[in-house]
Design an enzyme around this catalytic site. Structure first.
Site, short mmCIF file in Angstrom:
data_model
loop_
_atom_site.label_atom_id
_atom_site.label_comp_id
_atom_site.label_asym_id
_atom_site.label_seq_id
_atom_site.Cartn_x
_atom_site.Cartn_y
_atom_site.Cartn_z
N ARG A 21 36.86 50.17 46.54
CA ARG A 21 37.86 49.28 47.17
C ARG A 21 38.87 50.09 47.96
O ARG A 21 39.25 49.72 49.08
CB ARG A 21 38.56 48.47 46.09
N PHE A 46 31.69 42.21 49.76
CA PHE A 46 31.27 43.24 48.79
C PHE A 46 32.46 44.01 48.22
O PHE A 46 33.59 43.78 48.59
CB PHE A 46 30.13 44.13 49.28
N GLU A 47 32.17 44.89 47.27
CA GLU A 47 33.20 45.59 46.47
C GLU A 47 34.06 44.58 45.69
O GLU A 47 35.25 44.77 45.53
CB GLU A 47 34.10 46.48 47.35
N GLY A 48 33.44 43.52 45.23
CA GLY A 48 34.18 42.42 44.57
C GLY A 48 34.70 41.51 45.66
O GLY A 48 35.42 41.96 46.56
#
Ligand code: FAD
Length: 595
Positions: free
Chosen positions: A261, A402-404
């Site tokens: 992140r 993406f990346e949460g």
């Protein structure tokens, strides 16, 4: 700088401009690395984009190897495993440079963050020595296999299964989805449940029996990066390739996401900077009604706003980078004997997990705004593939997924804060109570435009922190444990925190520019003025909605009166400030800060 800062403590503790890392404080060494990385992207990656978009992974491999040769992959990796051993600031500036080529940035990000970090932070010395030097050099390509078709956000609900064999090895079965570098990676960090129960991680080589990738996905953007399923069919994995402990895979997955992140923010700021330059040059060249469109107020407003939003995210990113680097630098002497550097890095990334989530959300939404306005500035040309604006627009969209996803990160931000406040030693409850008491007893000073430079901005930034504290305190009181089910409230709390962190980080950076007599100080002040003014107005609307949803009658009226007293945004000529920033943008033919 003070080495004692903890994650999220900026909310309850004042920060001095002297203690904040900013892009203007990068060293000569950092600037040289930035130059090397930018030249690599401009001279070697950009010309290869057409081939990458044809999914020529031989070219992708060569570019990764070249990045390794230049030291860009291992810039922040310890020297004893093949890296250069520099700080996270160096990794951020490399990430920014690479972010200008989004498809390659995705390949590169999977290599540096998703493949290296798990092994560096959780691998045994033997695993580190076996894999890291070859990943750092770019000889081996890495990938990270967490998601499955049925478990994306809910990653721990994975179905992939690992069963221990009599000889100690593992048999893995399952199918991972959307795996970056899936089409040509050599090493996969695979998450699977031991006996279908204990979430764990494994280092899996492509050459192991039973490992294969599926077909390339047809994506909206990032056509030059590989995304495939990875299929494990009785994949035989040696005993030594279990990564970390059985049942502790979640620790690996979450720490990797913290780093991902944070690094994603660097890639977004780099991409936004290139986009602003492109938009400016187009606006200066394109003539309508007998003049360049860059002379029209509507277009100048856009260019200024794109730069201002980038300034805000950059300020948060470098501030956080400084905090992480300070913690890593301060740790070895305190760390228990035998603590490995990877563990110190993992601890620092975990400490600033809240800031990493703020950065992920703010940077991905900032770059989406920037690429969207770039299309608008290009008019019809922005909608056709002849111009890069169209590709940038498509490529940026996935950053919010993406990346949460941004929703998951928005849930995490207040979640982490409250956990730190109730169990982690952060004096959140006391700070929230102190602000409430202050509001009940004495009227806070009138917010005025202020006499000193950045006075008004400093007050707004402080008021935003107080607003967060009051709102979090009231939400905890109102909902107690069930607050975690109140997603709309959590989204609002998260947005308030993003506004607060952004306004304060921008103000501190501008204050540092003023204190160091930077020739661009006035421009920094203009950016901070607009950021604080607009953050204050947005925060008021968010807080009103939030208070309206949790209180009624007199309690609601009292809380709204308190909000009006704490969050006063004095009038400010933000149109003039944006015009001055637009002048600087057109003068420089691009983003006017920190280059
Ligand atoms: C180009 C690309 C590359 C990728 N690379 C990788 C990779 O290398 N490795 C890897 O493991 N994965 C990778 N992914 C997968 C990515 O991480 C997931 O797509 C992402 O985590 C979202 O999961 P999902 O797609 O299943 O969406 P879902 O989880 O199904 O989410 C759908 C929507 O519901 C929302 N939502 C879900 N749960 C909640 C909740 N509890 N509360 C509120 N809202 C919720 C989400 O925010 C989203 O808006 C990649 C994806 C893409 C598109």
């Amino acid at each position: 700088m003070s080495p004692s800062r903890r994650g999220a403590d900026w909310l309850v503790q004042d920060t001095s401009p002297a203690d904040v890392f900013t892009p203007e404080r990068l060293s000569e060494e950092h600037r040289l690395i930035a130059k090397t990385a930018a030249e690599f992207v401009a001279n070697e990656v950009a010309p290869a984009l057409a081939e990458l978009e044809k999914k020529n992974w031989t070219v992708a491999r060569k570019l990764v190897a070249r990045a390794g040769e230049l030291g860009l992959i291992g810039v922040d990796v310890p020297e004893d495993v093949g890296g250069i051993g520099l700080d996270k600031a160096a990794a951020v500036i490399v990430g920014e440079a690479v972010g200008e080529a989004a498809s390659f940035a995705t390949t590169f990000g999977a290599q540096t963050g998703l493949a290296i970090i798990p092994i560096l932070c959780f691998g045994t010395p033997a695993q580190q020595q076996k894999y890291l030097p070859r990943i750092v050099s770019g000889e081996l390509i890495g990938a990270y296999c967490l998601s499955e078709s049925g478990s994306g956000s809910d990653a721990l609900a994975a179905h992939a299964k690992a069963v221990k064999q009599a000889d100690g090895s593992w048999l893995l079965n399952g199918e991972k989805m959307w795996i970056t570098n899936g089409g040509f990676a050599d090493i996969f960090i695979v998450f699977a449940k031991v006996d279908g129960e204990h979430f764990s991680a494994f280092v899996v080589e492509r050459g192991f029996p039973g490992v294969a990738n599926g077909k390339e996905e047809h994506k909206m953007g990032l056509h030059g990066s590989s995304t495939t399923p990875v299929v494990l069919q009785d994949a035989k994995v040696p005993a030594d390739n279990l990564l970390g402990e059985i049942g502790k895979g979640h620790k690996i997955a979450f720490n990797v996401l913290n780093y991902g992140r944070f690094k994603l923010a660097a890639m977004c700021t780099g991409g936004a900077r290139g986009t602003i330059a492109e938009a400016t040059q187009y606006a200066l060249g394109r003539r309508q009604f007998g003049q360049p469109i860059a002379t029209f107020g509507a277009i100048r407003h856009k260019l200024a706003e794109m730069s201002i939003r980038l300034y805000a995210v950059e300020s948060m990113l470098f501030r956080t980078t400084g905090l992480i680097d300070e913690m890593i630098a301060a740790k070895p002497s305190e760390a228990p004997e035998g603590a490995k550097e990877g563990k110190v890095v993992a601890a620092a990334l975990e400490e600033f997990a809240l800031e990493a989530s703020i950065l992920k959300v703010a940077s991905s939404e900032m770059v989406d705004f920037v690429v969207d306005e770039n299309v608008q500035i290009h008019g019809g040309n922005g909608f056709v593939a002849d111009y890069p604006a169209e590709r940038r627009y498509r490529d940026a969209r996935v950053n919010r997924i993406f990346e949460g996803t941004n929703e998951i990160n928005r849930l995490l931000i207040p979640g982490i804060l409250i956990k730190r406040g109730t169990k982690g030693g952060l004096p959140l409850i006391a700070a929230a109570k102190a602000v409430r008491d202050e509001l009940m007893t004495v009227a806070p000073p009138e917010a005025s435009a202020g006499v000193g430079v950045l006075d008004a901005e400093t007050r707004i930034a402080a008021a935003l922190r107080k607003t967060v504290l009051v709102a979090v305190g009231l939400a905890m009181e109102t909902w107690g444990e069930s607050l975690q089910q109140e997603q709309e409230a959590l989204m609002s709390l998260s947005d308030l925190m993003i506004e607060a962190f952004s306004a304060e980080s921008a103000t501190l950076r501008a204050a540092h520019a003023v204190a160091s007599s930077s020739p661009a100080a006035a421009l920094h002040v203009d950016a901070a003025t607009v950021i604080c003014h607009d953050a204050g107005l947005r925060a008021e609307a968010i807080a009103r909605t939030l208070l309206g949803s949790m209180l009624t009658g007199d309690a609601q009226r009292t809380a709204l009166a308190g909000l009006r007293r704490v969050l006063k945004v004095p009038p400010s000529n933000t149109v003039a400030a944006r015009r001055r920033i637009a002048d600087a943008i057109t003068g420089k033919r691009g983003y006017p800060f920190s280059q």
